[in-house]
Each structure stands twice: as C-alpha cells, then as structure tokens.
Enzyme design. Structure first.
Site, short mmCIF file in Angstrom:
data_model
loop_
_atom_site.label_atom_id
_atom_site.label_comp_id
_atom_site.label_asym_id
_atom_site.label_seq_id
_atom_site.Cartn_x
_atom_site.Cartn_y
_atom_site.Cartn_z
N ARG A 117 6.29 5.84 -12.59
CA ARG A 117 6.71 4.48 -12.27
C ARG A 117 5.93 3.53 -13.17
NH1 ARG A 117 3.97 1.26 -8.84
NH2 ARG A 117 3.18 2.93 -7.49
N HIS A 149 5.25 -0.86 -7.47
CA HIS A 149 5.99 -0.19 -6.40
C HIS A 149 7.15 -1.07 -5.95
CE1 HIS A 149 6.86 2.21 -2.87
NE2 HIS A 149 6.72 1.13 -2.12
N TYR A 160 -4.95 -0.60 -9.10
CA TYR A 160 -5.26 0.80 -8.80
C TYR A 160 -4.91 1.77 -9.93
CZ TYR A 160 -0.27 0.62 -7.50
OH TYR A 160 1.09 0.41 -7.49
#
Length: 403
Positions: free
Chosen positions: A295, A299, A308
């Site tokens: 990805r 998200h 992160y």
C-alpha cells in the site's frame, strides 16, 4: 499529469520527525525493513512471478499456460485498466481532501493485484469485495462514480450487486469471507458451473470470520477463492505482528492449497487467479491466494503513514510499481508506441473530469436519514436525539438570518 506520476503521492516525513524518532522506533523500523527485504518479490523462491520489476518476462512451468494466449491488445488492455483505475483513485483522494467525500480508501500500489485477479473472473462468477477493490469493480463493469456515493454518504453502495455479480462494499473487516463461503456452498448445491472470489487484506486474515470461512469452505469443498491482498500494513501494524509464517501457508492447516503471487505483477495475478478459479469450478474446492503487494498511500485519508512507515521502505516498493513494470514490458516487446500512451493520458484526464463533475452533482446526504434505520418500531431515545439534532441544524439557519 503522467500515467505514472501518482505513484509518489504519499506525504514525506519531515526532518524534525525523523530527528526525534526514538531508539525503539529505529529498532522497529530496522526489523520491518529487514523482513520486507527477505520477502520482497524476487527474494522469495516460493513467489509466483511472470514479470520482473524491470518488465522482463520470466517463465513458470506451472502458470505460463494460463497467459500463453494473451495478445498484445490484451496486454495493452491490462495496462489501460491499471492506469485508469489509478487515475480514478487519485481523483477520489483529491475530492476527499476538498471536502466532497467523507473518507476514501486508496488502492495506490495494488492495481496489478486487483486488475489481474478481476480480469481472471468470468461474468457468471460472483465477487465479494471489502472497501478498497476499486480496480475489481472496474473489471466487473461498475461505474466508478457509483463507488463514491457511499463515501459521500448519499447511498449504501449505489449499484445492484446482481447486475454485475459484484457485491456491495463491506466495511466490517473480514465478514464478507463468510458471505462468500455461504454463497459458494449454495452455488455447489445448485450444481452451477461458476465460482466465487472473496477479497480481504492481511489485517482481515486475523479475524475470526476468516478462520470460520476457511473451515466451512474446506469441509464443504466450496468453490471459492480467497484473495488476500497482503499490502504489508493493517493500518499501522506490520504483517509480522500478526503471523509467524507467510499468510498463504495458513491454508495448509485447513486442508486446501495456498499460493503466494507477486501482487505487483499483473500477469502473475491473472494466471494464478485463473488457476484457482478453474480449481473451484471443477469441484476441487477452495484456494487461498496471497498477493504480496504494498500500500503506497495511506490506509484511508484519515491516516498518516509517515508516523509508522519509513520513507526508504516506500521508495523501495515504488521501484516495483505495477504500472511502470508493464509499461517497460510493452515497450521492450514493441507492443505499443507513444500514440497509445498519449491517447490513454487524454482518456485518463477525461475520466478524472467525469468523476469530479459527477460527485459535485450528487445531492447532499439527508442529515436525518441516520435516525430512520436504528429501530424497526422507533425508540424514545432516538426521537429525543433527532429533536436535538434538528435544533442544532436550525441554529445554523438562525445564525445566518441574524447576519
């Protein structure tokens, strides 16, 4: 805007953020980077790959036959599908940032997994998506603008699932795998010559619903393909926080095959999904396909992946971009010319305009509809909340009148 330019749309971490990363955070990043390098396409001997990141065609004794007859025109079609899907996704992201959508779940980086698997399905197969399968929806003939109504809050999906054999998006993580399994069991009982495919992510693979689906599909030999897009991150949780083995190996414990495919290789995804669907249709039962991809964006638009994920990780995966990979193959094989890319660029921009105009023409959501589907027979508390909300809405009109 070029057809590959949206690959680098993700925000970059600021220098100040990088400088303040904790020692524990550095260790976690190093561990994640190491794990990714070990399992990345080209580094895993068990991963099915037909196109390298450089666009070179490689042979597979097991899967070549499923794409042996593919024509240059069909290859260009796969490229077109991925480019237009990415353009649609980029426009939807921009519309959300402009306040036209409440939320958007981007598929950036996962185009090959979705287009390859989507084009492997037959018209009579039935598809159960999650909420990120915009490329699969494209393959099933769902108008892209219909996908946006739900994210704008004006409908619950916007299309008839039975018109395209493409179920409505499922927000509850993993539950659609149970729906798919039940549907597939019904298909088998009816004696129909068709299959079912259920999409989910690496995060959903840890849900109990998915485990139950694996159990029931195996016991009843259901004609279903479980297609897991392992994009490495369940929001902010890396895959190694969820499993000690590659996801495709989980199928062994349930008694059916699992295979890991290069999820950035549209040819490999097409071939492996064709194989799995043929198994299902011929009565051989379920298959788990793990499309190992990445990805490249957030998200959803409410997420900030720079908090992160390391920039170096994303940049390494951008080099494996699925669209650029197929373009290199087309050019090296002399299957296209600059005229094709120019026409596609114009078509891409036209799609962006159409989507933007369609969304802005949609009506505003009915602010009171949320109160109508809570209880079948009404409820005093809901009536009270509706009245409070009505007063809140009226306060804006009063304020405008006062000005």
């Amino acid at each position: 805007m070029t057809v590959e330019s949206t690959a680098a749309r993700t925000p970059r971490r600021s220098a100040s953020t990088t400088g303040t990363k904790s020692t524990a955070g550095k260790r976690a990043t190093a561990k994640k980077t190491s794990a990714t390098a070990q399992n990345a396409p080209g580094g895993d001997p068990e991963l099915v790959q037909l196109l390298t990141p450089e666009g070179k065609r490689v042979k597979s004794a097991a899967y070549d036959k499923y794409v042996a007859g593919i024509t240059p025109d069909e290859l260009r079609g796969l490229y077109r599908d991925m480019v237009l899907t990415r353009r649609f996704d980029a426009e939807a992201t921009a519309l959300q940032r402009q306040g036209e959508l409440g939320l958007w779940a981007s598929l950036l980086g996962q185009e090959a997994a979705q287009i390859g698997s989507g084009r492997a399905t037959r018209e009579d197969d039935y598809v159960f998506p999650t909420y990120r399968e915009h490329g699969v929806a494209w393959c099933r003939g769902v108008d892209p603008t219909n996908l946006l109504g739900m994210f704008r809050g004006v409908n619950n999906g916007g299309w008839d699932p039975n018109s395209n054999n493409f179920h409505l998006y499922t927000i509850v993580i993993g539950s659609q795998t149970l729906h798919a399994t039940g549907y597939a069991m019904g298909v088998a009982m009816d004696g129909a010559d068709s299959a079912v495919i259920a999409y989910f992510g690496d995060g959903a693979s840890s849900q109990g619903d998915v485990a139950e689906s694996f159990t029931f599909s195996a016991v009843y030999n259901a004609p279903v393909v479980f297609f897991c897009q392992n994009n490495q991150w369940a929001i902010s949780e890396p895959t190694e926080k969820q499993t000690r083995v590659p996801l495709y190996q989980r199928a062994q414990g349930y008694g059916f095959p699992g295979v890991r495919v290069d999820g950035n290789d549209v040819l490999a995804c097409l071939a492996v999904t064709k194989w799995a669907l043929e198994r299902a249709r011929s009565g051989e039962g379920p298959t788990l396909v793990e499309a190992y991809t990445y990805r490249m964006g957030a998200h959803t638009t409410s997420d900030d992946p720079t908090k992160y994920r390391a920039d170096e990780e994303r940049e390494a995966w951008e080099a494996k971009d699925p669209i650029l990979r197929l373009r290199r193959h087309l050019e090296a094989s002399n299957h296209t010319d600059e005229g094709f890319f120019a026409e596609l660029e114009a078509e891409s921009e036209a799609l962006g305009r159409r989507v933007r105009e369609a969304v802005r023409a949609m009506p505003d959501p009915d602010h009171f509809a949320i109160f109508e589907n809570v209880y079948a027979d009404g409820h005093a508390l809901v009536d009270e909340e509706r009245a409070q909300f009505a007063a809140y809405q009226a306060s804006f009109a009063d304020a405008e009148g006062g000005n």
